[in-house]
Design a protein around this motif. Structure first.
Motif, PDB file in Angstrom:
ATOM      1  N   PRO A 131      71.226  51.219  16.806  1.00 28.34           N
ATOM      2  CA  PRO A 131      71.834  52.525  17.079  1.00 28.34           C
ATOM      3  C   PRO A 131      71.821  52.950  18.544  1.00 28.34           C
ATOM      4  N   GLU A 132      70.962  52.369  19.351  1.00 25.34           N
ATOM      5  CA  GLU A 132      70.888  52.738  20.767  1.00 25.34           C
ATOM      6  C   GLU A 132      71.948  52.051  21.625  1.00 25.34           C
ATOM      7  N   VAL A 133      72.642  51.063  21.080  1.00 27.44           N
ATOM      8  CA  VAL A 133      73.618  50.302  21.853  1.00 27.44           C
ATOM      9  C   VAL A 133      74.902  51.111  22.029  1.00 27.44           C
ATOM     10  N   ARG A 134      75.302  51.276  23.302  1.00 24.42           N
ATOM     11  CA  ARG A 134      76.532  51.997  23.668  1.00 24.42           C
ATOM     12  C   ARG A 134      77.705  51.057  23.881  1.00 24.42           C
ATOM     13  N   ARG A 135      77.387  49.859  24.390  1.00 25.22           N
ATOM     14  CA  ARG A 135      78.416  48.890  24.745  1.00 25.22           C
ATOM     15  C   ARG A 135      77.863  47.485  24.538  1.00 25.22           C
ATOM     16  N   GLY A 162      78.652  27.473  14.404  1.00 21.83           N
ATOM     17  CA  GLY A 162      78.321  27.783  15.784  1.00 21.83           C
ATOM     18  C   GLY A 162      77.042  28.594  15.861  1.00 21.83           C
ATOM     19  N   LEU A 163      76.757  29.010  17.082  1.00 18.98           N
ATOM     20  CA  LEU A 163      75.607  29.875  17.282  1.00 18.98           C
ATOM     21  C   LEU A 163      75.944  30.939  18.313  1.00 18.98           C
ATOM     22  N   ALA A 164      75.248  32.041  18.217  1.00 20.47           N
ATOM     23  CA  ALA A 164      75.396  33.138  19.171  1.00 20.47           C
ATOM     24  C   ALA A 164      74.003  33.630  19.516  1.00 20.47           C
ATOM     25  N   VAL A 165      73.825  33.986  20.773  1.00 17.25           N
ATOM     26  CA  VAL A 165      72.541  34.500  21.221  1.00 17.25           C
ATOM     27  C   VAL A 165      72.765  35.877  21.830  1.00 17.25           C
ATOM     28  N   LEU A 166      72.090  36.872  21.268  1.00 14.64           N
ATOM     29  CA  LEU A 166      72.125  38.217  21.841  1.00 14.64           C
ATOM     30  C   LEU A 166      71.029  38.290  22.895  1.00 14.64           C
ATOM     31  N   GLU A 167      71.384  38.789  24.061  1.00 15.40           N
ATOM     32  CA  GLU A 167      70.459  38.852  25.192  1.00 15.40           C
ATOM     33  C   GLU A 167      70.349  40.279  25.707  1.00 15.40           C
ATOM     34  N   ASP A 168      69.319  40.539  26.484  1.00 13.14           N
ATOM     35  CA  ASP A 168      69.072  41.868  27.066  1.00 13.14           C
ATOM     36  C   ASP A 168      68.963  42.938  25.984  1.00 13.14           C
ATOM     37  N   LEU A 169      68.275  42.608  24.908  1.00 13.06           N
ATOM     38  CA  LEU A 169      68.143  43.547  23.794  1.00 13.06           C
ATOM     39  C   LEU A 169      67.266  44.746  24.135  1.00 13.06           C
ATOM     40  N   GLN A 170      66.464  44.633  25.175  1.00 12.48           N
ATOM     41  CA  GLN A 170      65.621  45.757  25.586  1.00 12.48           C
ATOM     42  C   GLN A 170      66.191  46.475  26.802  1.00 12.48           C
ATOM     43  N   ASP A 171      67.459  46.214  27.075  1.00  9.47           N
ATOM     44  CA  ASP A 171      68.118  46.749  28.260  1.00  9.47           C
ATOM     45  C   ASP A 171      68.431  48.238  28.159  1.00  9.47           C
ATOM     46  N   GLY A 172      68.268  48.830  26.989  1.00  8.72           N
ATOM     47  CA  GLY A 172      68.559  50.241  26.844  1.00  8.72           C
ATOM     48  C   GLY A 172      69.993  50.538  26.466  1.00  8.72           C
ATOM     49  N   GLY A 173      70.632  49.644  25.782  1.00 12.23           N
ATOM     50  CA  GLY A 173      71.928  50.002  25.237  1.00 12.23           C
ATOM     51  C   GLY A 173      73.117  49.155  25.615  1.00 12.23           C
ATOM     52  N   SER A 174      72.906  48.006  26.257  1.00 12.13           N
ATOM     53  CA  SER A 174      74.049  47.199  26.648  1.00 12.13           C
ATOM     54  C   SER A 174      73.732  45.698  26.599  1.00 12.13           C
ATOM     55  N   PRO A 175      73.557  45.138  25.394  1.00 10.96           N
ATOM     56  CA  PRO A 175      73.251  43.707  25.301  1.00 10.96           C
ATOM     57  C   PRO A 175      74.451  42.832  25.660  1.00 10.96           C
ATOM     58  N   LEU A 176      74.150  41.594  25.974  1.00  7.64           N
ATOM     59  CA  LEU A 176      75.141  40.553  26.262  1.00  7.64           C
ATOM     60  C   LEU A 176      75.052  39.503  25.156  1.00  7.64           C
ATOM     61  N   PHE A 177      76.019  38.592  25.133  1.00  2.00           N
ATOM     62  CA  PHE A 177      75.926  37.501  24.171  1.00  2.00           C
ATOM     63  C   PHE A 177      76.406  36.205  24.786  1.00  2.00           C
ATOM     64  N   ASP A 178      75.929  35.114  24.191  1.00  2.77           N
ATOM     65  CA  ASP A 178      76.374  33.760  24.494  1.00  2.77           C
ATOM     66  C   ASP A 178      76.861  33.186  23.172  1.00  2.77           C
TER      67      ASP A 178
END
Length: 180
Positions: free
Chosen positions: A110-114, A65-81
């Motif tokens: 390290p900056e990711v909270r959630r 499969g594949l996964a895409v991490l998104e909103d990596l510059q969002d300041g601590g709360s990325p999403l994924f597909d």
């Protein structure tokens, strides 16, 4: 089962096109992606740019499969597909892939909270996958997800907190904290 994640690069473009256009994803907005649409997404930076990074999910060295991490510059709360190949669905692999994604995110960012993901209300398998991987339902967006028949269903958001991932716990909250 051991899951590993391999970063995608522009050299993977043809393989991404083949993977997405040869599998059906009934709970995604584009259930049957066409090669030309995937290629256009690639050209627009869909899988690798400053804010997005795609990964191959591998089991025993085989791409499942594949996964895409998104909103990596969002300041601590990325999403994924997340998209698993049809042949690998229904076997509990999604939980392991999601745990591997959590490990990747929380050990290298390290900056990711959630860490958050969303699915349709009728994608019961994915909703159970979120819960089994330690995620908590945080939102229920009514009639927010367009479906192929022209209608809409609810979009359900789940997230895991860094502290919960580290401690192996799930921090609950009160949905009814304000009563009339």
């Amino acid at each position: 089962m051991s899951i590993s994640l391999e970063p995608m690069t522009p050299a993977d473009a043809d393989e991404v096109i083949e993977f997405l256009s040869s599998n059906r994803f009934p709970f995604h907005v584009q259930a049957a992606p066409e090669a030309q649409n995937v290629r256009q997404g690639i050209e627009n930076g869909r899988f690798w740019n400053a804010d997005t990074q795609g990964y191959w999910a591998l089991s025993g060295g085989i791409r499942i499969g594949l996964a895409v991490l998104e909103d990596l510059q969002d300041g601590g709360s990325p999403l994924f597909d997340l998209r698993l190949a049809e042949a690998h669905r229904g076997k509990g692999i999604g939980v392991e892939v999601l745990r591997a994604l959590c490990s990747l995110v929380f050990t290298t960012m390290p900056e990711v909270r959630r860490f958050e993901g969303q699915t349709r209300e009728d994608n019961i398998a994915m909703r159970k996958t979120f819960i089994r991987a330690g995620f908590l339902k945080e939102a229920h967006y009514r009639l927010a997800w367009p479906i192929n028949t022209g209608g809409y269903v609810a979009s359900i958001a789940y997230a895991i907190l860094r502290q919960d991932w580290e401690d192996g716990t799930v921090t609950e909250f009160d949905w009814n904290d304000i009563l009339f």
